[in-house]
Design a protein around this motif. Structure first.
Motif, PDB file in Angstrom:
ATOM      1  N   THR A  17      42.886  59.104  -5.773  1.00 30.01           N
ATOM      2  CA  THR A  17      41.565  59.651  -5.720  1.00 30.01           C
ATOM      3  C   THR A  17      41.469  60.638  -4.908  1.00 30.01           C
ATOM      4  O   THR A  17      42.656  60.943  -3.826  1.00 30.01           O
ATOM      5  CB  THR A  17      40.450  58.486  -5.576  1.00 30.01           C
ATOM      6  OG1 THR A  17      39.098  59.088  -5.742  1.00 30.01           O
ATOM      7  CG2 THR A  17      40.332  57.916  -4.038  1.00 30.01           C
ATOM      8  N   ASN A  18      40.341  61.458  -4.914  1.00 31.10           N
ATOM      9  CA  ASN A  18      40.228  62.325  -3.768  1.00 31.10           C
ATOM     10  C   ASN A  18      38.817  61.886  -2.816  1.00 31.10           C
ATOM     11  O   ASN A  18      37.957  61.267  -3.355  1.00 31.10           O
ATOM     12  CB  ASN A  18      39.823  63.597  -4.278  1.00 31.10           C
ATOM     13  CG  ASN A  18      41.025  64.324  -5.186  1.00 31.10           C
ATOM     14  OD1 ASN A  18      41.972  64.142  -5.268  1.00 31.10           O
ATOM     15  ND2 ASN A  18      40.562  65.007  -6.483  1.00 31.10           N
ATOM     16  N   LEU A  19      38.813  62.320  -1.401  1.00 31.58           N
ATOM     17  CA  LEU A  19      37.912  61.822  -0.621  1.00 31.58           C
ATOM     18  C   LEU A  19      37.340  63.236   0.024  1.00 31.58           C
ATOM     19  O   LEU A  19      38.058  64.144   0.114  1.00 31.58           O
ATOM     20  CB  LEU A  19      38.529  61.086   0.503  1.00 31.58           C
ATOM     21  CG  LEU A  19      38.759  59.445   0.086  1.00 31.58           C
ATOM     22  CD1 LEU A  19      39.452  58.865   1.329  1.00 31.58           C
ATOM     23  CD2 LEU A  19      37.552  58.840  -0.522  1.00 31.58           C
ATOM     24  N   THR A  20      35.879  63.130   0.108  1.00 26.72           N
ATOM     25  CA  THR A  20      35.344  64.246   0.847  1.00 26.72           C
ATOM     26  C   THR A  20      35.517  64.055   2.253  1.00 26.72           C
ATOM     27  O   THR A  20      35.033  62.997   2.661  1.00 26.72           O
ATOM     28  CB  THR A  20      33.665  64.627   0.232  1.00 26.72           C
ATOM     29  OG1 THR A  20      34.133  64.611  -0.947  1.00 26.72           O
ATOM     30  CG2 THR A  20      33.051  65.454   0.841  1.00 26.72           C
ATOM     31  N   ILE A  21      35.711  64.926   2.824  1.00 24.69           N
ATOM     32  CA  ILE A  21      35.726  64.969   4.427  1.00 24.69           C
ATOM     33  C   ILE A  21      34.423  65.073   5.073  1.00 24.69           C
ATOM     34  O   ILE A  21      33.779  66.274   5.117  1.00 24.69           O
ATOM     35  CB  ILE A  21      36.735  65.953   5.161  1.00 24.69           C
ATOM     36  CG1 ILE A  21      38.225  65.960   4.533  1.00 24.69           C
ATOM     37  CG2 ILE A  21      36.707  65.892   6.599  1.00 24.69           C
ATOM     38  CD1 ILE A  21      39.148  66.869   4.959  1.00 24.69           C
ATOM     39  N   ALA A  59      40.131  64.356   8.231  1.00 23.43           N
ATOM     40  CA  ALA A  59      41.145  65.567   8.037  1.00 23.43           C
ATOM     41  C   ALA A  59      42.388  65.521   8.748  1.00 23.43           C
ATOM     42  O   ALA A  59      43.525  65.884   8.253  1.00 23.43           O
ATOM     43  CB  ALA A  59      40.264  66.702   8.814  1.00 23.43           C
ATOM     44  N   SER A  60      42.370  64.614   9.766  1.00 22.98           N
ATOM     45  CA  SER A  60      43.734  64.424  10.466  1.00 22.98           C
ATOM     46  C   SER A  60      44.626  63.188   9.886  1.00 22.98           C
ATOM     47  O   SER A  60      45.844  63.173   9.541  1.00 22.98           O
ATOM     48  CB  SER A  60      43.626  64.171  11.798  1.00 22.98           C
ATOM     49  OG  SER A  60      44.777  63.521  12.439  1.00 22.98           O
ATOM     50  N   SER A  61      43.763  62.120   9.398  1.00 29.50           N
ATOM     51  CA  SER A  61      44.322  61.060   8.806  1.00 29.50           C
ATOM     52  C   SER A  61      44.794  61.404   7.369  1.00 29.50           C
ATOM     53  O   SER A  61      45.723  60.453   7.057  1.00 29.50           O
ATOM     54  CB  SER A  61      43.296  59.851   8.818  1.00 29.50           C
ATOM     55  OG  SER A  61      42.905  59.518   9.891  1.00 29.50           O
ATOM     56  N   CYS A  62      44.379  62.254   6.655  1.00 28.95           N
ATOM     57  CA  CYS A  62      44.906  62.846   5.274  1.00 28.95           C
ATOM     58  C   CYS A  62      46.176  62.752   5.118  1.00 28.95           C
ATOM     59  O   CYS A  62      46.843  62.057   4.190  1.00 28.95           O
ATOM     60  CB  CYS A  62      44.067  63.852   4.730  1.00 28.95           C
ATOM     61  SG  CYS A  62      44.350  64.436   3.142  1.00 28.95           S
ATOM     62  N   ASN A  92      37.608  71.198   2.024  1.00 24.82           N
ATOM     63  CA  ASN A  92      36.928  69.869   2.514  1.00 24.82           C
ATOM     64  C   ASN A  92      37.204  68.604   1.621  1.00 24.82           C
ATOM     65  O   ASN A  92      36.431  67.576   1.820  1.00 24.82           O
ATOM     66  CB  ASN A  92      35.414  70.373   2.341  1.00 24.82           C
ATOM     67  CG  ASN A  92      34.422  69.335   3.216  1.00 24.82           C
ATOM     68  OD1 ASN A  92      35.051  68.961   4.425  1.00 24.82           O
ATOM     69  ND2 ASN A  92      33.278  69.054   2.871  1.00 24.82           N
ATOM     70  N   THR A  93      38.383  68.618   0.892  1.00 23.75           N
ATOM     71  CA  THR A  93      38.771  67.395   0.358  1.00 23.75           C
ATOM     72  C   THR A  93      40.235  66.970   0.634  1.00 23.75           C
ATOM     73  O   THR A  93      41.156  67.760   0.588  1.00 23.75           O
ATOM     74  CB  THR A  93      38.641  67.738  -1.241  1.00 23.75           C
ATOM     75  OG1 THR A  93      37.357  68.329  -1.689  1.00 23.75           O
ATOM     76  CG2 THR A  93      39.058  66.745  -2.058  1.00 23.75           C
ATOM     77  N   CYS A  94      40.237  65.661   0.433  1.00 18.24           N
ATOM     78  CA  CYS A  94      41.581  64.955   0.797  1.00 18.24           C
ATOM     79  C   CYS A  94      42.112  64.565  -0.453  1.00 18.24           C
ATOM     80  O   CYS A  94      41.416  63.609  -0.878  1.00 18.24           O
ATOM     81  CB  CYS A  94      41.627  64.032   2.017  1.00 18.24           C
ATOM     82  SG  CYS A  94      43.235  62.967   2.225  1.00 18.24           S
ATOM     83  N   GLN A  95      43.096  65.278  -0.876  1.00 16.85           N
ATOM     84  CA  GLN A  95      43.427  64.520  -2.365  1.00 16.85           C
ATOM     85  C   GLN A  95      44.661  63.824  -2.610  1.00 16.85           C
ATOM     86  O   GLN A  95      45.473  63.664  -1.595  1.00 16.85           O
ATOM     87  CB  GLN A  95      43.865  65.972  -3.182  1.00 16.85           C
ATOM     88  CG  GLN A  95      42.709  67.159  -3.423  1.00 16.85           C
ATOM     89  CD  GLN A  95      43.017  68.349  -4.129  1.00 16.85           C
ATOM     90  OE1 GLN A  95      44.322  68.575  -4.410  1.00 16.85           O
ATOM     91  NE2 GLN A  95      42.337  69.370  -4.161  1.00 16.85           N
ATOM     92  N   ASN A  96      44.844  63.458  -3.575  1.00 22.02           N
ATOM     93  CA  ASN A  96      45.983  62.286  -3.927  1.00 22.02           C
ATOM     94  C   ASN A  96      46.005  61.158  -2.784  1.00 22.02           C
ATOM     95  O   ASN A  96      47.095  60.764  -2.343  1.00 22.02           O
ATOM     96  CB  ASN A  96      47.022  63.048  -3.816  1.00 22.02           C
ATOM     97  CG  ASN A  96      47.287  64.092  -5.006  1.00 22.02           C
ATOM     98  OD1 ASN A  96      46.497  64.034  -5.673  1.00 22.02           O
ATOM     99  ND2 ASN A  96      47.834  65.137  -4.613  1.00 22.02           N
ATOM    100  N   VAL A  97      44.723  60.722  -2.408  1.00 22.82           N
ATOM    101  CA  VAL A  97      44.707  59.185  -1.692  1.00 22.82           C
ATOM    102  C   VAL A  97      44.802  58.099  -2.598  1.00 22.82           C
ATOM    103  O   VAL A  97      44.286  57.882  -3.533  1.00 22.82           O
ATOM    104  CB  VAL A  97      43.390  59.326  -0.964  1.00 22.82           C
ATOM    105  CG1 VAL A  97      42.970  58.006  -0.130  1.00 22.82           C
ATOM    106  CG2 VAL A  97      43.293  60.547   0.077  1.00 22.82           C
ATOM    107  N   VAL A  98      45.765  57.294  -2.054  1.00 22.60           N
ATOM    108  CA  VAL A  98      45.938  55.865  -2.846  1.00 22.60           C
ATOM    109  C   VAL A  98      44.610  55.037  -2.817  1.00 22.60           C
ATOM    110  O   VAL A  98      44.345  54.655  -1.608  1.00 22.60           O
ATOM    111  CB  VAL A  98      47.199  55.176  -2.007  1.00 22.60           C
ATOM    112  CG1 VAL A  98      47.428  53.703  -2.961  1.00 22.60           C
ATOM    113  CG2 VAL A  98      48.365  56.166  -2.345  1.00 22.60           C
ATOM    114  N   SER A  99      44.487  54.772  -3.810  1.00 21.93           N
ATOM    115  CA  SER A  99      43.146  53.799  -4.098  1.00 21.93           C
ATOM    116  C   SER A  99      43.559  52.441  -4.515  1.00 21.93           C
ATOM    117  O   SER A  99      42.661  51.430  -4.487  1.00 21.93           O
ATOM    118  CB  SER A  99      42.075  54.539  -4.861  1.00 21.93           C
ATOM    119  OG  SER A  99      42.372  54.785  -6.208  1.00 21.93           O
TER     120      SER A  99
END
Length: 562
Positions: free
Chosen positions: A346-350, A263-266, A315-322
């Motif tokens: 991509t999106n990651l679930t926290i 949640a903080s790193s997002c 509860n989702t971190c969106q637009n993460v570089v994959s």
């Protein structure tokens, strides 16, 4: 009852024949510690493990000193003792911001257990400790105050090892503090010429060589850095951030990131933000370091895909570089000419223990100019024009065929146009239907219809003119007429006339047949002259020589004509 102050090293050795000596154990890096944590007072090949004493004990003669794996034995009272303090200096850390191979103390490698990754550790790069080992079958009881342990070597033989706390055996000593009091004394003992960085003394090379790190420049902070290609390190494939990308080394790497608090790193971790992969410029050649602000040396990174900033939504971190893919175009010693990047998101679930696998791809290829000079341009002859072939025109660096008006079935101007053919005179016309607009707009629309799009600026002098060579083209002269539209018109008749005028200077045509140059001997007419110079009596017989002369002349003429 055993006295705690007593510090005796009692080792009972079994008797063995002459010539048999305790064998030094192999490095416990290759030994497997057994599960036998020897308890105090136990017999039969057991040992007692006690806390580390501060006193220094001499090593047992004939027994080797080895460097074990990083283990922390358990001390009485369930307390953990750190036997290997952090090294004050890592002498093998030679590359700032990058992981030096086999340098086990390099913090840029981000490794908890370097020995599981590197084939060996460079001398002076491990937290130093000394162990004395003998065959475990020789030990009956141990009252050693030092930490001790049983290891299993590669041959399956258990080794009894005692850790010796001797700071003099360590690779590093505690650094002496320098202050105003002892500075002069230390300067006299250790002083000398100052070290100068090789990076500062040597001028940067003129061009990249294969494998050289690629230089980048951040204009916002005026900082020079390196283009990174994170790579997986260790069994878990953790991302090593400082891995530099090598020039002309096309490769793909994959690594994994683990997050304690996603949640903080997002939104704070730059590795997840797309902008961090293109918010810089690349230096075309290394010598650009001397003047990085010069735009001549900077190559911008062009984003060729959609990229959005990371967003924390519920509860989702969106637009993460994959995935990151760099396309780098080079031109020999002229360096890097073009850099483009495409990103996958991509999106990651926290959740606790969240992780992300990232892919990094670098691809190098030869630079291809986007101008018409690199594209096969049309030809209408090589070198001169061929009659009937298209007349070549040029706008900017783009070569094409010149065109003229073409009308539709109802007489209005068509979008399609006729090609102007070399040496072929032509005339065409159409009616342009106008919309309501001011005079300047109508005039601009009329000229665009007459010239076509794009508007030709030059005409090729030869049929094989190269767009990159401006000397092979001649400029088109335009004359704009000032026209006032005195009344509102709905259509205008347009006409285009193409007329080719031959201005070459041709040679003068021949005037009739060539004349013959007759050459006869100087005494050719001598017999005839003698005959004519006689008297009247001789004139009666003069017909015969004249006839002979005429026959000779006719024979010569017939011979020449055949």
């Amino acid at each position: 009852m055993r006295t705690p102050q007593l510090a005796l090293l009692q080792v009972f050795l079994l008797m063995f024949p002459d010539g048999v000596r305790p064998q030094p154990s192999s490095s416990p890096s290759g030994a497997v510690p057994t599960s036998l944590d020897l308890q105090p007072g136990m017999d039969g090949g057991t040992l007692q493990s006690s806390s580390e004493a501060t006193a220094t004990r001499p090593a047992v003669p004939g027994i080797s000193t080895v460097v074990p794996t990083l283990v922390t034995p358990s001390a009485p009272g369930n307390k953990t003792v750190d036997l290997f303090p952090v090294l004050p200096i890592c002498v093998c850390d030679l590359t700032p911001g990058a992981c030096d191979i086999n340098c086990c103390c390099d913090r840029d490698c981000y490794l908890l257990h370097p020995r599981t990754v590197f084939s060996f550790c460079l001398p002076g790069s491990v937290r130093s400790s000394s162990w004395v080992c003998v065959d475990n079958s020789l030990i009956f009881r141990s009252n050693s105050p030092f930490p001790s342990r049983v290891f299993m070597d590669s041959n399956g033989i258990r080794q009894f090892c005692v850790h010796v706390n001797n700071s003099k055996l360590n690779y590093f000593q505690k650094l002496q503090k320098v202050n105003a009091t002892n500075f002069q004394a230390l300067a006299a003992e250790f002083g000398g010429e100052s070290f100068t960085s090789t990076f500062q003394t040597q001028s940067p090379p003129s061009f990249y060589r294969a494998g050289d790190p690629i230089l980048t420049y951040f204009p916002k902070w005026s900082v020079i850095s390196l283009l990174r290609q994170p790579a997986g390190v260790g069994a878990a494939g953790l991302c090593a951030e400082s891995n530099p990308a090598g020039f002309l080394e096309s490769k793909s790497t994959t690594c994994t990131r683990f997050f304690k608090n996603l949640a903080s790193s997002c939104t704070l971790d730059s590795a997840l933000n797309a902008a961090s992969y293109y918010n810089f410029t690349v230096l075309k050649v290394p010598r650009g370091m001397t003047d990085p602000q010069n735009m001549e040396f900077q190559v911008p990174v062009i984003l060729t895909s959609q990229a959005n900033a990371p967003l924390l939504a519920g509860n989702t971190c969106q637009n993460v570089v994959s995935q990151v893919t760099y396309e780098i175009e080079t031109n020999g010693t002229f360096g890097i000419q073009k850099v483009s990047v495409s990103l996958g998101q991509t999106n990651l679930t926290i959740e606790p223990g969240a992780s992300l696998q990232q892919h990094f791809i670098l691809h190098f290829r030869a630079f291809q100019q986007s101008t018409a000079a690199s594209i096969t341009s049309p030809r209408s002859g090589n070198p001169g024009y061929i009659v009937g072939k298209p007349l070549l025109a040029l706008t900017g660096d783009v070569s094409y065929s010149m065109t003229l008006l073409q009308s539709q079935g109802n007489g209005s101007c068509s979008v399609n146009r006729h090609e102007v053919q070399f040496g072929v005179n032509a005339i065409s016309g159409c009616k342009l239907r106008l919309k309501k607009a001011d005079c300047s707009h109508l005039q601009q629309e009329i000229y665009q219809t007459l010239h076509g799009r794009p508007r030709p600026q030059h005409v090729a002098i030869f049929g094989n003119a190269d767009p990159a060579q401006k000397g092979g083209w001649t400029r088109i002269l335009n004359r704009h007429c000032n026209i006032s539209d005195s009344q509102q018109v709905t259509e205008v008749s347009l006409t285009t006339i193409v007329n080719f005028v031959d201005i070459t200077q041709k040679p003068e045509p021949p005037r009739g047949q060539p004349k013959m140059d007759w050459k006869l001997p100087f005494d050719f007419f001598f017999p005839f002259r003698v005959a004519f110079s006689r008297g009247v009596s001789s004139q009666k017989c003069s017909v015969s020589p004249i006839l002979i002369l005429c026959l000779l002349l006719l024979g010569v003429l017939n011979l020449e004509t055949t």
